[in-house]
Design a protein around this motif. Structure first.
Motif, PDB file in Angstrom:
ATOM      1  N   CYS A 172       3.881   2.431 -35.250  1.00 61.99           N
ATOM      2  CA  CYS A 172       3.552   1.247 -36.035  1.00 61.99           C
ATOM      3  C   CYS A 172       2.360   1.383 -36.989  1.00 61.99           C
ATOM      4  CB  CYS A 172       3.288   0.074 -35.095  1.00 61.99           C
ATOM      5  SG  CYS A 172       4.760  -0.483 -34.210  1.00 61.99           S
ATOM      6  N   LEU A 173       1.529   2.370 -36.804  1.00 60.93           N
ATOM      7  CA  LEU A 173       0.366   2.507 -37.681  1.00 60.93           C
ATOM      8  C   LEU A 173       0.579   3.646 -38.656  1.00 60.93           C
ATOM      9  CD1 LEU A 173      -2.503   2.046 -35.056  1.00 60.93           C
ATOM     10  CD2 LEU A 173      -1.497   0.322 -36.568  1.00 60.93           C
ATOM     11  N   SER A 174      -0.254   3.682 -39.685  1.00 55.97           N
ATOM     12  CA  SER A 174      -0.147   4.762 -40.669  1.00 55.97           C
ATOM     13  C   SER A 174      -1.544   5.136 -41.153  1.00 55.97           C
ATOM     14  CB  SER A 174       0.725   4.327 -41.857  1.00 55.97           C
ATOM     15  OG  SER A 174       0.154   3.204 -42.499  1.00 55.97           O
ATOM     16  N   GLY A 175      -1.606   6.253 -41.848  1.00 56.36           N
ATOM     17  CA  GLY A 175      -2.847   6.699 -42.472  1.00 56.36           C
ATOM     18  C   GLY A 175      -3.935   7.037 -41.475  1.00 56.36           C
ATOM     19  N   GLY A 176      -5.163   6.793 -41.889  1.00 58.20           N
ATOM     20  CA  GLY A 176      -6.324   7.124 -41.076  1.00 58.20           C
ATOM     21  C   GLY A 176      -6.399   6.332 -39.785  1.00 58.20           C
ATOM     22  N   GLU A 177      -5.968   5.082 -39.848  1.00 54.61           N
ATOM     23  CA  GLU A 177      -5.980   4.253 -38.643  1.00 54.61           C
ATOM     24  C   GLU A 177      -5.072   4.872 -37.572  1.00 54.61           C
ATOM     25  OE1 GLU A 177      -5.642  -0.419 -37.432  1.00 54.61           O
ATOM     26  OE2 GLU A 177      -4.318   0.296 -39.023  1.00 54.61           O
ATOM     27  N   ARG A 178      -3.896   5.308 -37.991  1.00 55.94           N
ATOM     28  CA  ARG A 178      -2.954   5.948 -37.064  1.00 55.94           C
ATOM     29  C   ARG A 178      -3.574   7.214 -36.478  1.00 55.94           C
ATOM     30  NH1 ARG A 178       1.066   9.948 -36.979  1.00 55.94           N
ATOM     31  NH2 ARG A 178       2.902   9.361 -35.767  1.00 55.94           N
ATOM     32  N   THR A 179      -4.138   8.036 -37.338  1.00 55.51           N
ATOM     33  CA  THR A 179      -4.749   9.290 -36.898  1.00 55.51           C
ATOM     34  C   THR A 179      -5.872   9.034 -35.903  1.00 55.51           C
ATOM     35  OG1 THR A 179      -4.201  10.325 -39.016  1.00 55.51           O
ATOM     36  CG2 THR A 179      -5.940  11.370 -37.706  1.00 55.51           C
ATOM     37  N   ASP A 180      -6.763   8.094 -36.225  1.00 56.29           N
ATOM     38  CA  ASP A 180      -7.911   7.805 -35.366  1.00 56.29           C
ATOM     39  C   ASP A 180      -7.484   7.245 -34.015  1.00 56.29           C
ATOM     40  OD1 ASP A 180      -9.524   8.642 -37.442  1.00 56.29           O
ATOM     41  OD2 ASP A 180     -10.110   6.605 -38.047  1.00 56.29           O
ATOM     42  N   ARG A 181      -6.610   6.270 -34.040  1.00 57.31           N
ATOM     43  CA  ARG A 181      -6.211   5.632 -32.780  1.00 57.31           C
ATOM     44  C   ARG A 181      -5.393   6.573 -31.900  1.00 57.31           C
ATOM     45  NH1 ARG A 181      -5.498  -0.772 -33.520  1.00 57.31           N
ATOM     46  NH2 ARG A 181      -7.315  -1.074 -34.817  1.00 57.31           N
ATOM     47  N   LEU A 182      -4.516   7.360 -32.517  1.00 55.56           N
ATOM     48  CA  LEU A 182      -3.757   8.336 -31.728  1.00 55.56           C
ATOM     49  C   LEU A 182      -4.689   9.364 -31.103  1.00 55.56           C
ATOM     50  CD1 LEU A 182      -0.476   9.045 -33.720  1.00 55.56           C
ATOM     51  CD2 LEU A 182      -0.694   8.082 -31.432  1.00 55.56           C
ATOM     52  N   ALA A 183      -5.654   9.844 -31.862  1.00 55.46           N
ATOM     53  CA  ALA A 183      -6.608  10.825 -31.328  1.00 55.46           C
ATOM     54  C   ALA A 183      -7.364  10.233 -30.138  1.00 55.46           C
ATOM     55  CB  ALA A 183      -7.578  11.265 -32.415  1.00 55.46           C
ATOM     56  N   GLN A 184      -7.737   8.987 -30.251  1.00 60.61           N
ATOM     57  CA  GLN A 184      -8.481   8.324 -29.186  1.00 60.61           C
ATOM     58  C   GLN A 184      -7.654   8.220 -27.899  1.00 60.61           C
ATOM     59  OE1 GLN A 184      -9.150   4.021 -29.566  1.00 60.61           O
ATOM     60  NE2 GLN A 184     -11.325   4.456 -29.219  1.00 60.61           N
ATOM     61  N   VAL A 185      -6.448   7.681 -27.992  1.00 59.91           N
ATOM     62  CA  VAL A 185      -5.658   7.473 -26.775  1.00 59.91           C
ATOM     63  C   VAL A 185      -5.101   8.785 -26.228  1.00 59.91           C
ATOM     64  CG1 VAL A 185      -5.159   5.040 -27.227  1.00 59.91           C
ATOM     65  CG2 VAL A 185      -3.557   6.779 -28.023  1.00 59.91           C
ATOM     66  N   GLN A 186      -4.734   9.706 -27.099  1.00 55.44           N
ATOM     67  CA  GLN A 186      -4.235  10.991 -26.620  1.00 55.44           C
ATOM     68  C   GLN A 186      -5.353  11.805 -25.988  1.00 55.44           C
ATOM     69  OE1 GLN A 186      -2.295  12.328 -30.223  1.00 55.44           O
ATOM     70  NE2 GLN A 186      -0.301  11.573 -29.528  1.00 55.44           N
ATOM     71  N   GLY A 187      -6.556  11.714 -26.523  1.00 57.26           N
ATOM     72  CA  GLY A 187      -7.696  12.394 -25.923  1.00 57.26           C
ATOM     73  C   GLY A 187      -7.999  11.847 -24.538  1.00 57.26           C
ATOM     74  N   SER A 188      -7.944  10.536 -24.402  1.00 56.78           N
ATOM     75  CA  SER A 188      -8.182   9.902 -23.107  1.00 56.78           C
ATOM     76  C   SER A 188      -7.090  10.295 -22.113  1.00 56.78           C
ATOM     77  CB  SER A 188      -8.225   8.383 -23.270  1.00 56.78           C
ATOM     78  OG  SER A 188      -8.528   7.763 -22.052  1.00 56.78           O
ATOM     79  N   GLU A 189      -5.864  10.298 -22.566  1.00 52.43           N
ATOM     80  CA  GLU A 189      -4.745  10.688 -21.696  1.00 52.43           C
ATOM     81  C   GLU A 189      -4.928  12.119 -21.197  1.00 52.43           C
ATOM     82  OE1 GLU A 189      -1.030  12.869 -21.216  1.00 52.43           O
ATOM     83  OE2 GLU A 189      -1.420  12.335 -23.302  1.00 52.43           O
ATOM     84  N   LYS A 190      -5.293  13.026 -22.069  1.00 55.08           N
ATOM     85  CA  LYS A 190      -5.487  14.425 -21.680  1.00 55.08           C
ATOM     86  C   LYS A 190      -6.655  14.576 -20.717  1.00 55.08           C
ATOM     87  CE  LYS A 190      -3.440  16.378 -25.836  1.00 55.08           C
ATOM     88  NZ  LYS A 190      -3.692  17.011 -27.118  1.00 55.08           N
ATOM     89  N   GLU A 191      -7.747  13.862 -20.985  1.00 57.65           N
ATOM     90  CA  GLU A 191      -8.924  13.935 -20.113  1.00 57.65           C
ATOM     91  C   GLU A 191      -8.584  13.512 -18.688  1.00 57.65           C
ATOM     92  OE1 GLU A 191     -13.231  11.654 -19.612  1.00 57.65           O
ATOM     93  OE2 GLU A 191     -12.115  11.408 -21.473  1.00 57.65           O
ATOM     94  N   PHE A 192      -7.885  12.386 -18.559  1.00 54.62           N
ATOM     95  CA  PHE A 192      -7.583  11.888 -17.223  1.00 54.62           C
ATOM     96  C   PHE A 192      -6.432  12.652 -16.567  1.00 54.62           C
ATOM     97  CE2 PHE A 192     -10.401   8.661 -18.719  1.00 54.62           C
ATOM     98  CZ  PHE A 192     -11.155   8.397 -17.583  1.00 54.62           C
ATOM     99  N   ALA A 193      -5.530  13.188 -17.349  1.00 55.71           N
ATOM    100  CA  ALA A 193      -4.490  14.059 -16.785  1.00 55.71           C
ATOM    101  C   ALA A 193      -5.133  15.300 -16.167  1.00 55.71           C
ATOM    102  CB  ALA A 193      -3.476  14.446 -17.850  1.00 55.71           C
ATOM    103  N   ALA A 194      -6.169  15.831 -16.809  1.00 55.06           N
ATOM    104  CA  ALA A 194      -6.879  16.985 -16.268  1.00 55.06           C
ATOM    105  C   ALA A 194      -7.607  16.618 -14.976  1.00 55.06           C
ATOM    106  CB  ALA A 194      -7.857  17.536 -17.306  1.00 55.06           C
ATOM    107  N   LEU A 195      -8.218  15.436 -14.934  1.00 53.56           N
ATOM    108  CA  LEU A 195      -8.871  14.978 -13.703  1.00 53.56           C
ATOM    109  C   LEU A 195      -7.859  14.845 -12.572  1.00 53.56           C
ATOM    110  CD1 LEU A 195     -11.380  12.209 -14.847  1.00 53.56           C
ATOM    111  CD2 LEU A 195     -11.925  14.295 -13.593  1.00 53.56           C
ATOM    112  N   ILE A 196      -6.722  14.282 -12.881  1.00 53.78           N
ATOM    113  CA  ILE A 196      -5.674  14.123 -11.874  1.00 53.78           C
ATOM    114  C   ILE A 196      -5.255  15.483 -11.338  1.00 53.78           C
ATOM    115  CG2 ILE A 196      -3.260  13.453 -11.524  1.00 53.78           C
ATOM    116  CD1 ILE A 196      -3.877  11.141 -13.605  1.00 53.78           C
ATOM    117  N   LYS A 197      -5.047  16.402 -12.241  1.00 48.39           N
ATOM    118  CA  LYS A 197      -4.604  17.739 -11.846  1.00 48.39           C
ATOM    119  C   LYS A 197      -5.631  18.418 -10.937  1.00 48.39           C
ATOM    120  CE  LYS A 197      -2.728  22.009 -13.730  1.00 48.39           C
ATOM    121  NZ  LYS A 197      -2.314  22.709 -14.941  1.00 48.39           N
ATOM    122  N   SER A 198      -6.910  18.246 -11.236  1.00 51.24           N
ATOM    123  CA  SER A 198      -7.937  18.947 -10.472  1.00 51.24           C
ATOM    124  C   SER A 198      -8.371  18.212  -9.203  1.00 51.24           C
ATOM    125  CB  SER A 198      -9.156  19.228 -11.353  1.00 51.24           C
ATOM    126  OG  SER A 198      -9.815  18.032 -11.684  1.00 51.24           O
TER     127      SER A 198
END
Length: 96
Positions: A65-91
């Motif tokens: 639903c988003l485009s441009g810089g807003e899409r890039t920024d928000r995706l980076a934020q939520v995907q970064g959080s997802e990866k961080e907590f997925a790593a915590l779960i794994k460890s």
């Protein structure tokens, strides 16, 4: 973290505008739950797993639903959080 209303849902789609607002609410709730998580790793692991699933769902909405810089920024934020907590779960979390 302050989330503003979406600047531009793709194509002016009212369904996307609504979906982005819901996704923002889900994101805020997930963050609140993380901040309130207490107890042993087992308790925190449940919150972390919900957080990862929520971030994946939110990323899907932002990606659609988003485009441009807003899409890039928000995706980076939520995907970064997802990866961080997925790593915590794994460890630190065992599947029971």
């Amino acid at each position: 973290m302050v989330l503003a209303a979406p600047a531009a849902a793709q194509g002016g789609d009212t369904a996307c505008a609504r979906d982005v607002l819901v996704a923002q609410s889900m994101q805020r709730q997930a963050i609140d739950q993380l901040e309130q998580a207490e107890g042993d790793d087992g308790s925190r692991c449940r919150v972390w797993r919900r957080h990862v699933e929520t971030m994946r769902r939110v990323a899907t909405v932002y990606g659609r639903c988003l485009s441009g810089g807003e899409r890039t920024d928000r995706l980076a934020q939520v995907q970064g959080s997802e990866k961080e907590f997925a790593a915590l779960i794994k460890s630190r979390c065992r599947r029971t």
